[in-house]
Write a protein that holds these residues in place. Structure first.
Motif, PDB file in Angstrom:
ATOM      1  N   PRO A  38       0.827  -1.213   0.000  1.00  0.00           N
ATOM      2  CA  PRO A  38       0.000   0.000   0.000  1.00  0.00           C
ATOM      3  C   PRO A  38       0.863   1.265   0.000  1.00  0.00           C
ATOM      4  CG  PRO A  38      -0.602  -1.500   1.805  1.00  0.00           C
ATOM      5  CD  PRO A  38       0.687  -1.993   1.240  1.00  0.00           C
ATOM      6  N   GLY A  39       0.518   2.203  -0.844  1.00  0.00           N
ATOM      7  CA  GLY A  39       1.180   3.505  -0.778  1.00  0.00           C
ATOM      8  C   GLY A  39       2.578   3.546  -1.359  1.00  0.00           C
ATOM      9  N   ASP A  65      -9.030  -1.876  -6.380  1.00  0.00           N
ATOM     10  CA  ASP A  65      -8.969  -1.368  -5.011  1.00  0.00           C
ATOM     11  C   ASP A  65     -10.007  -2.114  -4.184  1.00  0.00           C
ATOM     12  OD1 ASP A  65      -7.104   0.926  -4.583  1.00  0.00           O
ATOM     13  OD2 ASP A  65      -8.184   1.743  -6.305  1.00  0.00           O
ATOM     14  N   ILE A  66      -9.767  -2.182  -2.908  1.00  0.00           N
ATOM     15  CA  ILE A  66     -10.755  -2.778  -2.006  1.00  0.00           C
ATOM     16  C   ILE A  66     -12.020  -1.919  -2.018  1.00  0.00           C
ATOM     17  CG2 ILE A  66     -11.243  -3.215   0.421  1.00  0.00           C
ATOM     18  CD1 ILE A  66      -8.275  -4.031   0.641  1.00  0.00           C
ATOM     19  N   ALA A  67     -11.832  -0.611  -1.948  1.00  0.00           N
ATOM     20  CA  ALA A  67     -12.958   0.324  -1.937  1.00  0.00           C
ATOM     21  C   ALA A  67     -12.521   1.621  -2.582  1.00  0.00           C
ATOM     22  CB  ALA A  67     -13.409   0.570  -0.484  1.00  0.00           C
ATOM     23  N   ASP A  71      -8.457   6.400  -7.502  1.00  0.00           N
ATOM     24  CA  ASP A  71      -7.394   6.136  -8.468  1.00  0.00           C
ATOM     25  C   ASP A  71      -7.938   6.204  -9.895  1.00  0.00           C
ATOM     26  OD1 ASP A  71      -5.822   5.784  -6.287  1.00  0.00           O
ATOM     27  OD2 ASP A  71      -5.595   3.611  -6.503  1.00  0.00           O
ATOM     28  N   GLY A  89     -13.217  -5.878  -0.046  1.00  0.00           N
ATOM     29  CA  GLY A  89     -12.537  -6.600   1.032  1.00  0.00           C
ATOM     30  C   GLY A  89     -11.497  -7.575   0.534  1.00  0.00           C
ATOM     31  N   CYS A  91      -8.268  -9.201  -1.123  1.00  0.00           N
ATOM     32  CA  CYS A  91      -6.901  -8.706  -0.950  1.00  0.00           C
ATOM     33  C   CYS A  91      -6.093  -8.736  -2.240  1.00  0.00           C
ATOM     34  CB  CYS A  91      -6.210  -9.532   0.115  1.00  0.00           C
ATOM     35  SG  CYS A  91      -6.286 -11.300  -0.218  1.00  0.00           S
ATOM     36  N   VAL A 118      -4.498  -4.565  -6.138  1.00  0.00           N
ATOM     37  CA  VAL A 118      -4.713  -4.088  -4.773  1.00  0.00           C
ATOM     38  C   VAL A 118      -3.355  -3.926  -4.085  1.00  0.00           C
ATOM     39  CG1 VAL A 118      -5.723  -4.714  -2.536  1.00  0.00           C
ATOM     40  CG2 VAL A 118      -6.945  -5.251  -4.651  1.00  0.00           C
ATOM     41  N   GLY A 119      -3.199  -2.889  -3.277  1.00  0.00           N
ATOM     42  CA  GLY A 119      -1.933  -2.656  -2.578  1.00  0.00           C
ATOM     43  C   GLY A 119      -1.684  -3.711  -1.512  1.00  0.00           C
ATOM     44  N   ASN A 120      -0.788  -4.646  -1.835  1.00  0.00           N
ATOM     45  CA  ASN A 120      -0.567  -5.798  -0.960  1.00  0.00           C
ATOM     46  C   ASN A 120       0.676  -6.500  -1.497  1.00  0.00           C
ATOM     47  OD1 ASN A 120      -0.622  -8.406   0.190  1.00  0.00           O
ATOM     48  ND2 ASN A 120      -2.868  -8.498   0.177  1.00  0.00           N
TER      49      ASN A 120
ATOM     50  N   GLU B 142       3.026   6.514   3.203  1.00  0.00           N
ATOM     51  CA  GLU B 142       2.071   5.727   2.407  1.00  0.00           C
ATOM     52  C   GLU B 142       0.936   6.584   1.835  1.00  0.00           C
ATOM     53  OE1 GLU B 142       0.802   1.898   4.232  1.00  0.00           O
ATOM     54  OE2 GLU B 142       2.451   2.218   5.621  1.00  0.00           O
ATOM     55  N   LYS B 146      -5.151   6.122   2.488  1.00  0.00           N
ATOM     56  CA  LYS B 146      -5.221   4.754   2.987  1.00  0.00           C
ATOM     57  C   LYS B 146      -6.487   4.418   3.792  1.00  0.00           C
ATOM     58  CE  LYS B 146      -1.824   3.638   0.675  1.00  0.00           C
ATOM     59  NZ  LYS B 146      -2.102   4.831  -0.133  1.00  0.00           N
ATOM     60  N   TYR B 150      -8.514   1.110   2.576  1.00  0.00           N
ATOM     61  CA  TYR B 150      -8.301  -0.116   3.371  1.00  0.00           C
ATOM     62  C   TYR B 150      -9.093   0.011   4.676  1.00  0.00           C
ATOM     63  CZ  TYR B 150      -4.460  -0.550   0.077  1.00  0.00           C
ATOM     64  OH  TYR B 150      -3.715  -0.631  -1.075  1.00  0.00           O
TER      65      TYR B 150
END
Lengths: 215, 215
Positions: A38-39, A65-67, A71, A89, A91, A118-120, B142, B146, B150
């Protein structure tokens, strides 16, 4: 009657990823799966890359993205086709999520499709979505211990962009160790140092990417 | 005979988490589940927190990482009991992993057990491990988007530490937006601004934590 049991969720995903890949190849579009924690600056890199390449390469973007839609709005303002996937939700992006949005993407008009995951730094590396290559970003502010702690993404990626190098004077990070450990995990990894804030290193990355797209 | 089917992996996890929690309560140890994205500074915060509290509070640490023992070695050098869990690719700690290592932790001698989760801003928030509270870190590098991207981890945590504030002069981040969006997701969230590099803000965090441990 023989019932084929799909025992492995990754196997089921790979089958759909292969179908996506066939669709991309028929449309003549080169596809990147862009991953990071993330980020780390994926969307900022996208903006810089689009600005650098837009005149020569027709680019489309799928945002994961999750939500939220922040972007996608940033990309849309550049006049580039963009679709937002919200995983709600989840990942990571999987091949089926990509398949679902392909009808909304003008593939035949594109040279390059960039899928922002997704940022992960963990889960996305396990799921193919039909891409030609995986590319990862690491913010240098995340520290030099990341390759050995999160090895899979470094192993799966073709290119590593070390972002936020404008912060190097203010942080304690051993860039030589990042390079050494990344290359020990993946000797073919192409490494770029960039700053999406200042623009440093972006043209070198964009030129390399252009040669792949034009192949 | 009635067969009880555990339909939900989270339900199975929660059952073990409840058992862990009973063990922690019997031993009189307060337990934190510490979460963040990769490279936000969890281990550096642990080192600072231990140095600040060590004389008054007996602390133990469980380190969660996909691979490697670097973090556990940093903690071990402070003379604190530490156990390393390697998830071998797994993107979060679950209650069963914690249960497995409890025999190696001198619970009856401890006031506070800090569990450092895998660096991941998504999955760890879904899995209870038996903790009294979840605490999250966010590196200000980040970015301020965020919380809304998230949301679950912000909702599940009791405290949010905004780390690396020494970098604020060099980055574009809207701290007021982080606070506003975090509190909109979780009005009870306790927010601290810290720098594990300079030590700024650490004593305020440690004092707050001490009051919870001593309750």
């Amino acid at each position: 009657m023989k019932v084929k049991v799909v025992t492995n969720i990754l196997e089921a995903n790979d089958r759909i990823a292969d179908e996506n890949r066939r669709i991309f190849q028929e449309a003549g579009v080169y596809v990147i799966n862009m991953m990071s924690g993330p980020g780390a600056g994926k969307t900022s890199l996208l903006v810089r890359t689009i600005q650098e390449m837009q005149k020569k390469v027709k680019i489309g973007v799928i945002e994961g993205d999750i939500a939220g839609t922040d972007d996608a709005e940033r990309i849309d303002s550049l006049g580039v086709p963009v679709v937002q996937i919200n995983t709600g939700g989840g990942c990571h992006l999987d091949a089926n999520m990509i398949r679902e949005v392909l009808p909304d993407m003008p593939l035949n008009d594109l040279d390059l499709l960039i899928i922002e995951n997704v940022g992960n730094l963990v889960c996305p590396a396990e799921f193919k979505v039909g891409e030609d290559m995986k590319v990862m970003l690491l913010s240098v502010a995340e520290g030099h211990d990341k390759p050995l702690k999160y090895p899979l993404m470094f192993q799966e990626s073709s290119a590593l962009l070390l972002n936020k190098i404008d912060l190097l004077p203010y942080i304690d990070v051993d860039m030589a160790k990042i390079r050494k450990d990344s290359l020990s995990l993946n000797p073919k990894l192409k490494i770029f140092e960039v700053s999406c804030k200042t623009g440093q290193g972006i043209s070198e990355w964009a030129q390399w990417l252009e040669t792949l797209v034009k192949k």
